[in-house]
Design a protein around this motif. Structure first.
Motif, PDB file in Angstrom:
ATOM      1  N   GLY A   1       0.828  -1.190   0.000  1.00 58.17           N
ATOM      2  CA  GLY A   1       0.000   0.000   0.000  1.00 58.17           C
ATOM      3  C   GLY A   1       0.865   1.243   0.000  1.00 58.17           C
ATOM      4  N   GLY A   2       0.228   2.412  -0.054  1.00 58.13           N
ATOM      5  CA  GLY A   2       0.958   3.672  -0.041  1.00 58.13           C
ATOM      6  C   GLY A   2       1.015   4.258   1.356  1.00 58.13           C
ATOM      7  N   LEU A   3       2.049   5.073   1.596  1.00 59.30           N
ATOM      8  CA  LEU A   3       2.223   5.643   2.930  1.00 59.30           C
ATOM      9  C   LEU A   3       2.548   7.130   2.917  1.00 59.30           C
ATOM     10  N   GLY A   4       2.790   7.712   1.762  1.00 58.82           N
ATOM     11  CA  GLY A   4       3.221   9.102   1.735  1.00 58.82           C
ATOM     12  C   GLY A   4       2.257  10.074   2.391  1.00 58.82           C
ATOM     13  N   GLU A   5       0.975   9.740   2.356  1.00 59.01           N
ATOM     14  CA  GLU A   5      -0.039  10.647   2.891  1.00 59.01           C
ATOM     15  C   GLU A   5      -0.779  10.091   4.104  1.00 59.01           C
ATOM     16  N   ALA A   6      -0.545   8.816   4.411  1.00 58.46           N
ATOM     17  CA  ALA A   6      -1.410   8.127   5.363  1.00 58.46           C
ATOM     18  C   ALA A   6      -1.323   8.702   6.772  1.00 58.46           C
ATOM     19  N   ALA A   7      -0.115   8.895   7.292  1.00 59.31           N
ATOM     20  CA  ALA A   7       0.013   9.376   8.668  1.00 59.31           C
ATOM     21  C   ALA A   7      -0.488  10.799   8.813  1.00 59.31           C
ATOM     22  N   THR A   8      -0.363  11.590   7.756  1.00 57.44           N
ATOM     23  CA  THR A   8      -0.881  12.963   7.791  1.00 57.44           C
ATOM     24  C   THR A   8      -2.376  12.970   8.049  1.00 57.44           C
ATOM     25  N   ALA A   9      -3.078  12.006   7.485  1.00 59.45           N
ATOM     26  CA  ALA A   9      -4.536  11.985   7.606  1.00 59.45           C
ATOM     27  C   ALA A   9      -5.010  11.556   8.987  1.00 59.45           C
ATOM     28  N   ILE A  10      -4.264  10.669   9.644  1.00 61.16           N
ATOM     29  CA  ILE A  10      -4.800  10.034  10.850  1.00 61.16           C
ATOM     30  C   ILE A  10      -4.410  10.743  12.141  1.00 61.16           C
ATOM     31  N   VAL A  11      -3.390  11.584  12.125  1.00 63.32           N
ATOM     32  CA  VAL A  11      -2.871  12.104  13.389  1.00 63.32           C
ATOM     33  C   VAL A  11      -3.812  13.111  14.046  1.00 63.32           C
ATOM     34  N   ALA A  12      -4.503  13.940  13.250  1.00 64.93           N
ATOM     35  CA  ALA A  12      -5.340  14.986  13.845  1.00 64.93           C
ATOM     36  C   ALA A  12      -6.432  14.433  14.757  1.00 64.93           C
ATOM     37  N   PRO A  13      -7.226  13.442  14.310  1.00 61.88           N
ATOM     38  CA  PRO A  13      -8.279  12.962  15.223  1.00 61.88           C
ATOM     39  C   PRO A  13      -7.731  12.271  16.456  1.00 61.88           C
ATOM     40  N   ALA A  14      -6.596  11.587  16.335  1.00 64.55           N
ATOM     41  CA  ALA A  14      -6.021  10.961  17.523  1.00 64.55           C
ATOM     42  C   ALA A  14      -5.663  12.020  18.558  1.00 64.55           C
ATOM     43  N   VAL A  15      -5.131  13.152  18.082  1.00 66.83           N
ATOM     44  CA  VAL A  15      -4.761  14.232  18.997  1.00 66.83           C
ATOM     45  C   VAL A  15      -5.990  14.887  19.613  1.00 66.83           C
ATOM     46  N   THR A  16      -6.988  15.204  18.808  1.00 65.07           N
ATOM     47  CA  THR A  16      -8.175  15.853  19.372  1.00 65.07           C
ATOM     48  C   THR A  16      -8.941  14.901  20.290  1.00 65.07           C
TER      49      THR A  16
END
Length: 728
Positions: A694-709
């Motif tokens: 799978g791809g990873l270049g964008e994946a962590a960017t998408a998931i971090v915000a909701p985990a933080v909030t």
């Protein structure tokens, strides 16, 4: 073959493995120096037609008489490490050391170098698709070349090829007494017919020597030493440098320009105007900037002078009240929602965002009478080539693009606007000119990530489980502007990725999309547009449902993921490694999120501390990844780290606002990047997998915000539904 792009939901298309045509799979030719050139000729990949009779036009692999292996990379390197990972794929099957491989940028040609992922089908670096698109073709190319070289050795020894073996670019007979290096077999190998697809057997994972390991990045030494040439580094004989000022309001024009004052500046050679901009051409950048300041430009702001953020948000809010184009409709949402034991509704807002790449926009051009030569870092070489050809009224093949390393792309280099402006300036300059945007021009004339105003609602049963789910996405359509043929029935499939197919079992689900275009603002792709906004909305709302049900957020998600073992596995691993459930001190909290996007599964746990003033510090991030077969574990970790930092910067501080038609942010003092002392400890854990990468270049960017909030909620009981965090 895969269905046509427009028939696939984006979440399916982006995870769809590239299938290979059995027609014209491999072609062989000789290099100019007498070596072996192997083309992977797959005309069915591209929207363009290929020339079937040219055996080595795309020449993915060239082995020269000196033994060097040259790999032509269709994708562009912009920090994500694909030059190393792609070289590993080739070297693995070719049986050579990674050090034996050198890489070069592919010239623009959709027919030869198009990415086979269905949503692309052109020579584009984006959608986290480089490895997914080329991991199998590159392995096939390496394996085919190896088979041909072995066959050449076997023919010379008059033995069966199956009795021979290869190690480090040397073919051995069955006894090991005889050996021939690849370089001595090239002339005979080039006369052989390439193997048919069903004759090429790729290595099983247990035989991998490179894949799954973490060699040094092949471009790292040159970057550290300063030898790497990015677009902004280009130097040519007779080169001039241009500083540029663009109308501060979209659609505006220069009104008055003091050309005499600019030309009086030492080193300034020329003042050039276009419909939207003024450029001062000089011997060096310092003179160009001084001349531009002396030009004392005034502007006619045009029709968008009254645009401001409050107006834009109000427009989106009103638009979101009406039904939109249906992206998914299963079951009976209205009936289930009205009969639910409890109903929950919320709105979420995400702001315009800039790309703010470290290397600002730049382009070097030399426009001649019937041709144009360009040096630029671009994610879309063929689109740029066609756009320049149309602008100049010359054949596309008369536009020569030398693609460069990119100092940060993130989707900004998926647009040709910077190159087109440089060409408009270059038309008026005799000789090559390098046009460089200042940081202020780069941020204030970006093509921004859209502002989204989403409405979401769910009905819960007596046990707190969802029985109805409705997510309405509202924002501008990048697809309608950039790829209008794929915008059908009012639906932007990119805008709903991560919303239309969340990883959870959600009965009676309705997802629709409302297109609302902001006046005076052009929006474009940003590091994971659909998921980077939808995962925040979905994962925040799932957390709200867990709180409403009085259940632990991880356990609540587990109950919704029984049908999805890969998603469940990353959730369990992240929770375990983060120590989920262990008590946290007052003012601290943990939050969790899960996603499937770009063909990869991720779960991320964030730990935050919130002081008495409400200041948030993210202290630790734990990410579990199932990206299919892991090609290079260190690169996976690097992608998670970089994506996390990029996503955190946006979540905490990222916002573009407008006043009087103008962008209010201008540099890193007002569009704030994360500082190193604020960066959390980031841990990456990889779930072993034999699935397609799978791809990873964008994946962590998408998931971090909701985990933080979600972590902020755990620490403070304060729910954040509008980003950035520091503005709430």
């Amino acid at each position: 073959m895969a269905p046509e792009t427009e028939r696939l939901p984006l979440s399916v298309a982006r995870s769809y493995p590239a299938r290979l045509s059995r027609r014209s799979l491999l072609k062989v030719g000789a290099t100019a120096a007498g070596g072996l050139a192997l083309a992977v000729a797959l005309p069915s990949w591209s929207k363009a037609a290929s020339k079937e009779n040219d055996p080595a036009l795309n020449a993915f692999v060239r082995i020269e008489p000196d033994g060097r292996v040259h790999l032509t990379i269709p994708s562009v390197e912009m920090g994500q490490g694909i030059y190393t990972s792609m070289s590993m794929l080739l070297a693995e099957e070719l049986e050579v050391d990674l050090d034996a491989v050198t890489v070069e940028h592919a010239p623009p040609n959709d027919a030869l170098y198009a990415n086979p992922i269905p949503i692309l089908r052109q020579q584009t670096t984006g959608a986290s698709a480089s490895i997914r698109g080329f991991w199998r073709p590159l392995r096939l190319a390496g394996a085919a070349a190896r088979l041909m070289l072995v066959a050449a050795a076997a023919k010379q020894w008059n033995v069966a090829a199956s009795t021979c073996s290869v190690k480090n670019g040397v073919v051995f007979d069955s006894s090991g007494a005889k050996s021939l290096p690849y370089r001595s077999l090239l002339r005979s190998a080039v006369t052989l017919k390439p193997p048919a697809p069903d004759q090429i057997k790729l290595k099983p994972p247990e035989q991998f020597k490179l894949i799954g390991r973490s060699p040094k990045r092949i471009e790292a030494a040159d970057k550290v030493s300063g030898r790497t040439q990015f677009g902004i580094d280009v130097i040519l004989p007779g080169l001039r440098v241009a500083a540029v000022a663009i109308s501060p309001v979209a659609g505006g024009r220069p009104r008055n320009v003091n050309k005499a004052a600019a030309l009086a500046t030492k080193g300034v050679r020329q003042v050039v105007t276009t419909d939207e901009a003024v450029a001062v051409v000089a011997d060096h950048m310092g003179a160009a900037k001084k001349g531009l300041a002396s030009a004392a430009i005034t502007w006619d702001d045009g029709p968008n002078a009254s645009v401001d953020s409050k107006m834009l948000v109000e427009q989106l809010k009103r638009a979101s009240e009406a039904p939109g184009a249906v992206a998914r409709n299963e079951g009976h949402f209205e009936q289930a929602f009205s009969g639910a034991a409890r109903r929950i509704e919320a709105t979420y807002e995400l702001p315009f965002l800039a790309h703010a790449a470290m290397e600002p926009m730049n382009c070097t051009v030399h426009v001649r009478k019937n041709s144009c030569e360009i040096w630029v870092g671009t994610q879309i070489p063929t689109v740029t080539q066609a756009a320049v050809a149309a602008l100049l009224g010359i054949p596309q093949e008369a536009v020569i693009i030398h693609n460069q390393y990119i100092g940060g792309g993130f989707g900004r280099r998926l647009e040709p606007d910077g190159t087109l402006l440089a060409v408009q300036i270059g038309k008026q300059v005799d000789g090559p000119v390098k046009v460089i945007w200042s940081r202020e021009e780069d941020i204030q004339h970006d093509i921004y990530r859209p502002y989204y105003y989403d409405r979401i609602s769910a009905g819960l049963d007596a046990a707190g489980q969802p029985v109805a789910w409705h997510h309405r996405v509202c924002g501008s359509s990048i697809i309608a502007r950039a790829v209008p043929a794929l915008f059908k029935n009012g639906l932007d499939f990119d805008a709903v990725e991560g919303a239309a197919e969340p990883p959870y079992a959600l009965p009676n689900i309705l997802v629709d999309y409302v297109r609302a275009e902001p006046p005076g603002v052009t929006t474009g792709f940003w590091r994971g547009v659909g998921p980077a906004h939808n995962v925040f909305v979905v994962e925040s709302f799932v957390d709200e449902l867990a709180a409403a049900a009085g259940q632990d957020p991880v356990e609540y998600r587990r109950n919704l993921l029984g049908h999805n073992p890969r998603a469940l596995a990353v959730l369990n691993l992240a929770a375990e490694k983060a120590g989920w459930g262990k008590p946290m001190p007052a003012g601290k909290g943990r939050g969790v999120a899960v996603q499937f996007a770009f063909g990869s599964y991720l779960s991320l746990v964030a730990e935050v501390a919130v002081d008495e003033k409400g200041t948030v510090k993210v202290e630790r991030v734990v990410c579990a990844v199932d990206c299919g077969l892991p090609i290079n574990p260190v690169m996976i970790d690097a992608q998670v780290q970089s994506g996390t930092i990029f996503g955190l910067t946006a979540a905490l501080r990222g916002v573009i606002t407008f006043k009087d038609g103008r962008v209010e942010q201008s540099n890193f003092d007002t569009y704030l990047p994360m500082r190193i002392e604020k960066a959390p400890r980031i841990e990456t854990y990889i779930v072993p997998s034999a699935a397609e990468p799978g791809g990873l270049g964008e994946a962590a960017t998408a998931i971090v915000a909701p985990a933080v909030t979600n972590a902020i909620f755990a620490a403070t009981r304060r729910r954040i539904r509008r980003l950035p965090i520091e503005s709430t």
